[in-house]
Design a protein around this motif. Sequence first.
Motif, mmCIF file in Angstrom:
data_model
loop_
_atom_site.group_PDB
_atom_site.id
_atom_site.type_symbol
_atom_site.label_atom_id
_atom_site.label_comp_id
_atom_site.label_asym_id
_atom_site.label_seq_id
_atom_site.Cartn_x
_atom_site.Cartn_y
_atom_site.Cartn_z
ATOM 1 N N GLU A 1 38.345 30.467 21.629
ATOM 2 C CA GLU A 1 39.209 30.009 22.706
ATOM 3 C C GLU A 1 40.112 31.156 23.146
ATOM 4 N N PRO A 2 40.266 31.357 24.450
ATOM 5 C CA PRO A 2 41.168 32.418 24.906
ATOM 6 C C PRO A 2 42.614 32.094 24.560
ATOM 7 N N SER A 3 43.369 33.113 24.205
ATOM 8 C CA SER A 3 44.780 32.931 23.888
ATOM 9 C C SER A 3 45.596 32.809 25.179
ATOM 10 N N ALA A 4 46.825 32.309 25.043
ATOM 11 C CA ALA A 4 47.709 32.202 26.202
ATOM 12 C C ALA A 4 47.973 33.581 26.798
ATOM 13 N N GLN A 5 48.083 34.589 25.934
ATOM 14 C CA GLN A 5 48.321 35.947 26.401
ATOM 15 C C GLN A 5 47.127 36.463 27.209
ATOM 16 N N THR A 6 45.910 36.188 26.725
ATOM 17 C CA THR A 6 44.702 36.616 27.440
ATOM 18 C C THR A 6 44.609 35.933 28.797
ATOM 19 N N MET A 7 44.932 34.661 28.840
ATOM 20 C CA MET A 7 44.866 33.931 30.107
ATOM 21 C C MET A 7 45.909 34.450 31.092
ATOM 22 N N ALA A 8 47.091 34.765 30.595
ATOM 23 C CA ALA A 8 48.124 35.321 31.481
ATOM 24 C C ALA A 8 47.698 36.680 32.016
ATOM 25 N N GLN A 9 47.072 37.497 31.160
ATOM 26 C CA GLN A 9 46.589 38.807 31.596
ATOM 27 C C GLN A 9 45.495 38.655 32.642
ATOM 28 N N ALA A 10 44.649 37.632 32.481
ATOM 29 C CA ALA A 10 43.583 37.389 33.459
ATOM 30 C C ALA A 10 44.165 37.045 34.819
ATOM 31 N N VAL A 11 45.199 36.232 34.838
ATOM 32 C CA VAL A 11 45.850 35.880 36.105
ATOM 33 C C VAL A 11 46.435 37.130 36.761
ATOM 34 N N LYS A 12 47.050 37.980 35.950
ATOM 35 C CA LYS A 12 47.611 39.239 36.479
ATOM 36 C C LYS A 12 46.513 40.118 37.056
ATOM 37 N N THR A 13 45.380 40.230 36.338
ATOM 38 C CA THR A 13 44.254 41.038 36.811
ATOM 39 C C THR A 13 43.748 40.536 38.154
#
Length: 281
Positions: free
Chosen positions: A208-220
């Motif tokens: 499962e993606p972490s909250a940090q990974t998901m936030a980074q994806a939104v930024k990307t």
Amino acid sequence: MRRGAAATALLAALSVASAAPLKVTVSFQPLYDVVARVAGDAAQVERAVPVGASPHSFDPTVRDIARLKTADVVIMAGLGADDWLEWYVRASGSRAAVVKLGDTLPFPRLRAGRATDPHWWLDAGLMAQAAVAVGGALAQADPAHAAAYRLGAEQEARCLTGLHAELERTLAPVRGGALLTFHNAFGYFARAYGLRVVGTLAPLQGLEPSAQTMAQAVKTIRVLGVKAVFAEPQLPAGPARAVAAEAGVPLYVLDPEGSAQTPGYAEMMRRNRDTLLLALK
């Protein structure tokens, strides 16, 4: 007379035994689709993983393992995509020849974090090479039908080479497009057809993606102007849907492993192409 009759019966039984088709087990759907066409009617080909399930996380039943024991040849993607299958083949007591295509085909490997990216089959040009290798492996295991296997491999490789050229041509309008996918499955596809994977939500399938990974994806997505997020039919879409909603971009589905909607390899690849043309326009 009884002795003669017994001899005749024995010869008949030996003839039936010698005519038994080669039993081939293939790890999962895209490979199965290609191997079945290479083998044609000369061999009995079956899948280890049902359509729609992922080879990365499939857990075989006792019945599945028992079936492996009778296999003559086992064909795998290799490079870590389906290593569990070889373990179960050996555990079943099978003496099958194991062919790990990705480990033997000559092509530049991609990395997925610290590991080798195993998803080479998403390049149709590499799948054409695999068809030839499959024909050779089947011919070696079943010399009586070698000519049929080699002909089947030649025909399948020709079709796959044509598919590869078609995908190169038809994906030209979105060349250079950026992909943000659920897990790192589309590196070979991107390299073959002029796209860029700029981010993934989970480095490995099953995590499962972490909250940090998901936030980074939104930024990307916002920084690079990524046009869409891509989920996969074999995995829950929730994390990808949440990222797409937060970033304000649409969610689409790309299929790396075959599903009920696109069980055929060429059908799967063309559906992915059509999805990309829609998402990246």
